[in-house]
Design a protein around this motif. Structure first.
Motif, mmCIF file in Angstrom:
data_model
loop_
_atom_site.group_PDB
_atom_site.id
_atom_site.type_symbol
_atom_site.label_atom_id
_atom_site.label_comp_id
_atom_site.label_asym_id
_atom_site.label_seq_id
_atom_site.Cartn_x
_atom_site.Cartn_y
_atom_site.Cartn_z
ATOM 1 N N GLN A 261 0.694 -3.290 -8.823
ATOM 2 C CA GLN A 261 1.028 -4.728 -8.474
ATOM 3 C C GLN A 261 1.293 -5.517 -9.575
ATOM 4 O O GLN A 261 2.313 -6.213 -9.889
ATOM 5 N N ASP A 262 0.349 -5.348 -10.774
ATOM 6 C CA ASP A 262 0.736 -6.040 -12.057
ATOM 7 C C ASP A 262 1.844 -5.958 -12.417
ATOM 8 O O ASP A 262 2.615 -6.796 -13.028
ATOM 9 N N GLU B 131 -3.995 -7.168 -7.443
ATOM 10 C CA GLU B 131 -5.265 -6.648 -7.264
ATOM 11 C C GLU B 131 -5.153 -5.357 -8.176
ATOM 12 O O GLU B 131 -6.312 -4.613 -8.261
ATOM 13 N N THR B 132 -4.036 -4.597 -8.303
ATOM 14 C CA THR B 132 -3.826 -3.082 -8.757
ATOM 15 C C THR B 132 -3.012 -3.471 -9.830
ATOM 16 O O THR B 132 -2.250 -4.228 -10.209
ATOM 17 N N LYS B 133 -3.029 -2.456 -10.777
ATOM 18 C CA LYS B 133 -2.192 -2.095 -12.187
ATOM 19 C C LYS B 133 -0.519 -2.182 -11.634
ATOM 20 O O LYS B 133 0.010 -2.520 -12.225
ATOM 21 N N THR C 78 2.471 4.562 -1.017
ATOM 22 C CA THR C 78 1.956 5.562 -2.158
ATOM 23 C C THR C 78 2.876 6.518 -2.647
ATOM 24 O O THR C 78 2.504 6.948 -3.697
ATOM 25 N N TYR D 69 0.654 -1.213 -0.004
ATOM 26 C CA TYR D 69 0.131 -0.027 0.040
ATOM 27 C C TYR D 69 0.912 1.295 0.026
ATOM 28 O O TYR D 69 0.522 2.339 0.494
#
Length: 254
Positions: free
Chosen positions: A243-244, A239-241, A197, A195
């Motif tokens: 992370q992808d 689950e997020t771009k 930022t 997480y």
């Protein structure tokens, strides 16, 4: 069919027992694509069990499995799943250049008790599908508890995936005995800050994940009698771009 006294059981368990007696007509399988299979020209899916009941609606799969185990019907449901998966692989194979690989997650603690070998051998043969199209996802403690049976399946050509991989000493020993084709881990197990930022936090998180992954990749390059082999890596929980992009750059196979 097993005749059980479910008069003192919960309503859900009574309904599940009715489903069992009728060969689970309200149960169905769904297939989640795994990214990465396109590189080898063969699609990969993970299969999930679902139950939509007229009285209860959609029922949590975890509650279904818990009730099935309590009723002592896990072997029967597992056979239904394997039968359905093998039939679906055969159907999908007719529409694709290569039959897909389907990953079946075996719940913890149940491996030795549900006639795994007999079911897989039977339905792979009946549907005339390649054995390597079935991949069993097993946690290391279940592999250790049923090593002889799992070794037999591996010799038949069934692929094995070590699930919830943590790069432990026990997992390293298992990989020296078996020849698992895959290991599967959660993005959480890379121990980075998912997480983050700020750019600085994200860079620190990436660096931490890269160190962790380097150790995993090293563990997945195994020296066997046939020479060095590379175990393919799967990651879940993306689950997020951001992370992808991260796991793609880190080099996961799936």
């Amino acid at each position: 069919k097993l005749q059980l006294d479910v008069s003192g059981k919960s309503r859900m368990q009574q309904l599940i027992y009715e489903q069992y007696l009728r060969d689970f007509p309200e149960f169905f399988l769904v297939y989640q694509p795994m990214l990465g299979g396109e590189k080898e020209g063969r699609e990969h899916f993970e299969v999930f069990l679902r139950w939509r009941n007229e009285e209860l609606g959609m029922v949590s799969p975890a509650k279904v499995v818990e009730s099935i185990i309590d009723l002592g019907l896990f072997q029967q449901l597992n056979e239904w799943i394997i039968k359905g998966v093998c039939a679906d692989i055969a159907r999908m194979a007719k529409k694709k250049e290569k039959a897909p690989v389907v990953h079946i997650n075996c719940p913890s603690g149940q491996v030795r008790n549900f006639a795994l070998n007999d079911s897989i051998i039977r339905y792979v043969s009946e549907n005339e599908i390649p054995a390597e199209c079935v991949c069993l996802e097993l946690e290391v403690e279940d592999i250790a508890a049923a090593l002889e049976d799992i070794t037999l399946l591996e010799k038949m050509g069934i692929d094995i995936c070590i699930d919830k991989f943590e790069n432990t000493e026990e997992e390293e020993q298992i990989m020296q005995v078996l020849e698992p084709k895959y290991i599967k881990m959660s993005i959480d197990s890379l121990h980075g800050d998912l997480y983050a930022t700020s750019a600085e936090e994200f860079a620190e998180s990436e660096a931490e994940m890269e160190i962790r992954l380097a150790k995993v990749i090293a563990a997945c390059t195994v020296q066997s009698e046939a020479g060095r082999r590379k175990i393919k890596t799967c990651i879940c929980g993306v689950e997020t771009k951001a992370q992808d992009r991260l796991v793609t750059r880190l080099g996961f196979d799936y």
